[in-house]
Design a protein around this motif. Structure first.
Motif, PDB file in Angstrom:
ATOM      1  N   THR A  49       0.862  -1.179   0.000  1.00 30.07           N
ATOM      2  CA  THR A  49       0.000   0.000   0.000  1.00 30.07           C
ATOM      3  C   THR A  49       0.905   1.238   0.000  1.00 30.07           C
ATOM      4  N   ALA A  50       0.304   2.425  -0.171  1.00 31.78           N
ATOM      5  CA  ALA A  50       1.126   3.641  -0.222  1.00 31.78           C
ATOM      6  C   ALA A  50       0.553   4.705   0.712  1.00 31.78           C
ATOM      7  N   ALA A  51       1.384   5.703   0.978  1.00 34.89           N
ATOM      8  CA  ALA A  51       0.946   6.881   1.743  1.00 34.89           C
ATOM      9  C   ALA A  51       1.499   8.093   0.998  1.00 34.89           C
ATOM     10  N   THR A  52       0.581   8.893   0.456  1.00 30.97           N
ATOM     11  CA  THR A  52       0.988  10.039  -0.366  1.00 30.97           C
ATOM     12  C   THR A  52       1.160  11.297   0.484  1.00 30.97           C
ATOM     13  N   SER A  53       2.239  12.051   0.200  1.00 33.49           N
ATOM     14  CA  SER A  53       2.320  13.376   0.831  1.00 33.49           C
ATOM     15  C   SER A  53       2.819  14.390  -0.190  1.00 33.49           C
ATOM     16  N   ILE A  54       2.392  15.629   0.011  1.00 32.86           N
ATOM     17  CA  ILE A  54       2.823  16.710  -0.880  1.00 32.86           C
ATOM     18  C   ILE A  54       3.936  17.473  -0.165  1.00 32.86           C
ATOM     19  N   LEU A  55       5.063  17.650  -0.867  1.00 34.14           N
ATOM     20  CA  LEU A  55       6.208  18.298  -0.232  1.00 34.14           C
ATOM     21  C   LEU A  55       5.910  19.750   0.109  1.00 34.14           C
ATOM     22  N   GLY A  56       6.246  20.130   1.319  1.00 36.34           N
ATOM     23  CA  GLY A  56       6.030  21.513   1.750  1.00 36.34           C
ATOM     24  C   GLY A  56       5.911  21.542   3.257  1.00 36.34           C
ATOM     25  N   GLU A  57       6.388  22.619   3.861  1.00 38.04           N
ATOM     26  CA  GLU A  57       6.298  22.756   5.319  1.00 38.04           C
ATOM     27  C   GLU A  57       6.567  24.208   5.681  1.00 38.04           C
ATOM     28  N   PHE A  58       6.215  24.584   6.880  1.00 32.60           N
ATOM     29  CA  PHE A  58       6.480  25.918   7.419  1.00 32.60           C
ATOM     30  C   PHE A  58       6.080  27.040   6.463  1.00 32.60           C
ATOM     31  N   TYR A  72      -4.181  18.719  -1.629  1.00 37.65           N
ATOM     32  CA  TYR A  72      -4.463  17.418  -1.001  1.00 37.65           C
ATOM     33  C   TYR A  72      -5.845  16.905  -1.414  1.00 37.65           C
ATOM     34  N   ILE A  73      -6.803  17.825  -1.513  1.00 42.87           N
ATOM     35  CA  ILE A  73      -8.157  17.413  -1.906  1.00 42.87           C
ATOM     36  C   ILE A  73      -8.135  16.860  -3.339  1.00 42.87           C
ATOM     37  N   GLU A  74      -7.354  17.529  -4.196  1.00 43.39           N
ATOM     38  CA  GLU A  74      -7.214  17.045  -5.581  1.00 43.39           C
ATOM     39  C   GLU A  74      -6.546  15.659  -5.586  1.00 43.39           C
ATOM     40  N   ALA A  75      -5.532  15.492  -4.745  1.00 41.12           N
ATOM     41  CA  ALA A  75      -4.845  14.185  -4.680  1.00 41.12           C
ATOM     42  C   ALA A  75      -5.814  13.095  -4.221  1.00 41.12           C
ATOM     43  N   LEU A  76      -6.655  13.412  -3.240  1.00 47.90           N
ATOM     44  CA  LEU A  76      -7.627  12.416  -2.748  1.00 47.90           C
ATOM     45  C   LEU A  76      -8.614  12.029  -3.852  1.00 47.90           C
ATOM     46  N   THR A  77      -9.037  13.027  -4.644  1.00 47.83           N
ATOM     47  CA  THR A  77      -9.954  12.751  -5.757  1.00 47.83           C
ATOM     48  C   THR A  77      -9.290  11.810  -6.755  1.00 47.83           C
ATOM     49  N   GLU A  78      -8.021  12.106  -7.058  1.00 46.80           N
ATOM     50  CA  GLU A  78      -7.271  11.297  -8.030  1.00 46.80           C
ATOM     51  C   GLU A  78      -7.048   9.874  -7.491  1.00 46.80           C
ATOM     52  N   ILE A  79      -6.728   9.762  -6.221  1.00 40.10           N
ATOM     53  CA  ILE A  79      -6.504   8.442  -5.606  1.00 40.10           C
ATOM     54  C   ILE A  79      -7.769   7.596  -5.770  1.00 40.10           C
ATOM     55  N   GLN A  80      -8.937   8.245  -5.539  1.00 46.24           N
ATOM     56  CA  GLN A  80     -10.185   7.486  -5.668  1.00 46.24           C
ATOM     57  C   GLN A  80     -10.471   7.142  -7.140  1.00 46.24           C
ATOM     58  N   SER A  81     -10.341   8.143  -8.027  1.00 47.24           N
ATOM     59  CA  SER A  81     -10.745   7.870  -9.409  1.00 47.24           C
ATOM     60  C   SER A  81      -9.789   6.894 -10.104  1.00 47.24           C
ATOM     61  N   ARG A  82      -8.512   6.882  -9.705  1.00 49.43           N
ATOM     62  CA  ARG A  82      -7.554   5.933 -10.316  1.00 49.43           C
ATOM     63  C   ARG A  82      -7.490   4.621  -9.531  1.00 49.43           C
ATOM     64  N   LYS A  83      -8.348   4.496  -8.524  1.00 49.25           N
ATOM     65  CA  LYS A  83      -8.428   3.264  -7.708  1.00 49.25           C
ATOM     66  C   LYS A  83      -7.068   2.879  -7.112  1.00 49.25           C
ATOM     67  N   LEU A  84      -6.364   3.889  -6.581  1.00 49.59           N
ATOM     68  CA  LEU A  84      -5.060   3.617  -5.972  1.00 49.59           C
ATOM     69  C   LEU A  84      -5.263   3.200  -4.513  1.00 49.59           C
ATOM     70  N   ASP A  85      -4.379   2.329  -4.027  1.00 45.83           N
ATOM     71  CA  ASP A  85      -4.437   1.955  -2.619  1.00 45.83           C
ATOM     72  C   ASP A  85      -3.432   2.836  -1.876  1.00 45.83           C
ATOM     73  N   SER A  86      -3.883   4.033  -1.541  1.00 46.62           N
ATOM     74  CA  SER A  86      -2.992   4.979  -0.861  1.00 46.62           C
ATOM     75  C   SER A  86      -3.788   5.874   0.066  1.00 46.62           C
ATOM     76  N   ASN A  87      -3.303   6.028   1.292  1.00 46.58           N
ATOM     77  CA  ASN A  87      -3.865   7.086   2.129  1.00 46.58           C
ATOM     78  C   ASN A  87      -2.951   8.308   1.996  1.00 46.58           C
ATOM     79  N   ILE A  88      -3.154   9.324   2.833  1.00 47.46           N
ATOM     80  CA  ILE A  88      -2.296  10.512   2.717  1.00 47.46           C
ATOM     81  C   ILE A  88      -1.750  10.905   4.093  1.00 47.46           C
ATOM     82  N   HIS A  89      -0.637  11.650   4.092  1.00 56.14           N
ATOM     83  CA  HIS A  89      -0.191  12.243   5.354  1.00 56.14           C
ATOM     84  C   HIS A  89       0.194  13.697   5.135  1.00 56.14           C
ATOM     85  N   VAL A  90      -0.078  14.494   6.160  1.00 53.61           N
ATOM     86  CA  VAL A  90       0.069  15.953   6.021  1.00 53.61           C
ATOM     87  C   VAL A  90       0.934  16.515   7.151  1.00 53.61           C
TER      88      VAL A  90
END
Ligand SMILES: Cc1cc2nc3c(=O)[nH]c(=O)nc-3n(C[C@H](O)[C@H](O)[C@H](O)COP(=O)(O)OP(=O)(O)OC[C@H]3O[C@@H](n4cnc5c(N)ncnc54)[C@H](O)[C@@H]3O)c2cc1C
Length: 303
Positions: A49-58, A72-90
């Motif tokens: 499985t995967a855990a997606t994160s978008i680079l950026g901080e502070f 992140y919302i766009e990434a979640l939409t893409e994860i669902q529509s492409r049927k990826l097995d990935s959660n996210i971390h922020v």
């Protein structure tokens, strides 16, 4: 600390961007969402499985913090529509923690709401010690409203033994890691052996209390110790998972899966790879040491 670390820190500003890209490349999926999708598809095909994160901080700008939550919302939409097995971390400082806690919570809430709609899960990373109290209290607030949120505990921090008591009472979903930030001695263990021992003891306590734990480490000694703890308690593979970073110790990852355990690969992506990589290498040059070691060993990264 490695004797080369001060040199690495001094040389960083002089390092050409193309070299930094070369150093960062094996550990980052790419700049775009499409790059992320390609890497996560490969990870899923390989049985992880995967855990997606978008680079950026502070971030120090309200618009940037809002933009991060939209990304992140766009990434979640893409994860669902492409049927990826990935959660996210922020990272909460990416969502505006250092600007305005209310703004940060509102951004986090938008992400959690989208994750709930798309049946996904959001983990809040733990950043340096200036963020620990706020991160834990924002997590607790979020957990009152959402079921799909988790947190991270760092074994290097002396306070973690105390912090996990509250998390155990909340039956929190916890990722346990050593901790990547260099912290002062009065609040953190900086000795390798002490961090390992604390990791091992925190893991036993969390798993015995039946908290779901993301066992995030590439340290073979800790992986074997975790196998033993899991067996002693008698846990089934659905009650925990191992977690590793994209590009790091791929052979160990395979051997964990072959031993019947589940493993999640954390994959960062995004255009902010350059400032992020420089900040990381400057803050903790040990990482540069790992990269150099990896460049000169035969272990190639299949994922
Ligand atoms: C999934 C995941 C999520 C994480 N989230 C957080 C977080 O929210 N907050 C936080 O403070 N820290 C986080 N970390 C980082 C963590 O705290 C450690 O700094 C990092 O994992 C190194 O510790 P280790 O347990 O792998 O042991 P180490 O003894 O440091 O590493 C064991 C071996 O793994 C390899 N290795 C480890 N890290 C790297 C690397 N970056 N590049 C190349 N090789 C490497 C080296 O070969 C090394 O000898 C996370 C780690 C993982 C795996």
């Amino acid at each position: 600390m490695n004797i080369f670390n001060p040199f690495i820190r001094t040389l960083l500003p002089l390092t050409p961007k193309s070299w930094v890209r070369k150093i960062a490349k094996p550990y980052i999926a790419g700049e775009s969402l499409e790059d992320l999708v390609n890497v996560v598809e490969d990870i899923n095909l390989a049985g992880f499985t995967a855990a997606t994160s978008i680079l950026g901080e502070f971030v120090n700008d309200r618009d940037q913090a809002l933009e991060a939550s939209m990304d992140y919302i766009e990434a979640l939409t893409e994860i669902q529509s492409r049927k990826l097995d990935s959660n996210i971390h922020v990272k909460l400082t990416h969502l505006g923690l250092k600007l305005d806690k209310e703004l940060c919570y509102s951004n986090l809430k938008s992400i959690l709401t989208k994750a709930e709609e798309t049946h996904n899960f959001v983990r809040i990373d733990m950043e340096d010690s200036s963020c620990t109290d706020d991160t834990l209290s924002i997590f607790e607030k979020a957990q009152c409203e959402f079921d799909n949120v988790g947190i991270v505990i760092q074994a290097c921090m002396r306070r973690s033994k105390h912090d996990i008591q509250k998390l155990i009472a909340l039956k929190a979903n916890v990722r346990l890691c050593k901790g990547i930030y260099i912290e002062p001695r009065n609040i953190a263990y900086n000795d390798y052996r002490n961090v390992r021992e604390n990791y091992s003891s925190l893991l036993k306590e969390l798993l015995t209390a039946r908290c779901y734990v993301g066992i995030a480490t590439h340290d073979e000694w800790l992986v074997r110790d975790a196998f033993q703890t899991i067996e002693t308690i008698g846990l089934s593979p659905s009650e925990y998972e191992f977690q590793m970073l994209y590009g790091v110790t791929p052979q160990l990852r395979l051997s964990i899966r072959e031993s019947g355990h589940r493993l999640r690969v954390a994959v960062p992506f995004g255009p902010a790879w350059y400032p992020y990589s420089i900040r990381r290498l400057r803050k903790n040059p040990t990482i540069a040491g790992y990269v150099l070691k990896a460049l000169f060993t035969s272990e190639k990264n299949p994922l």
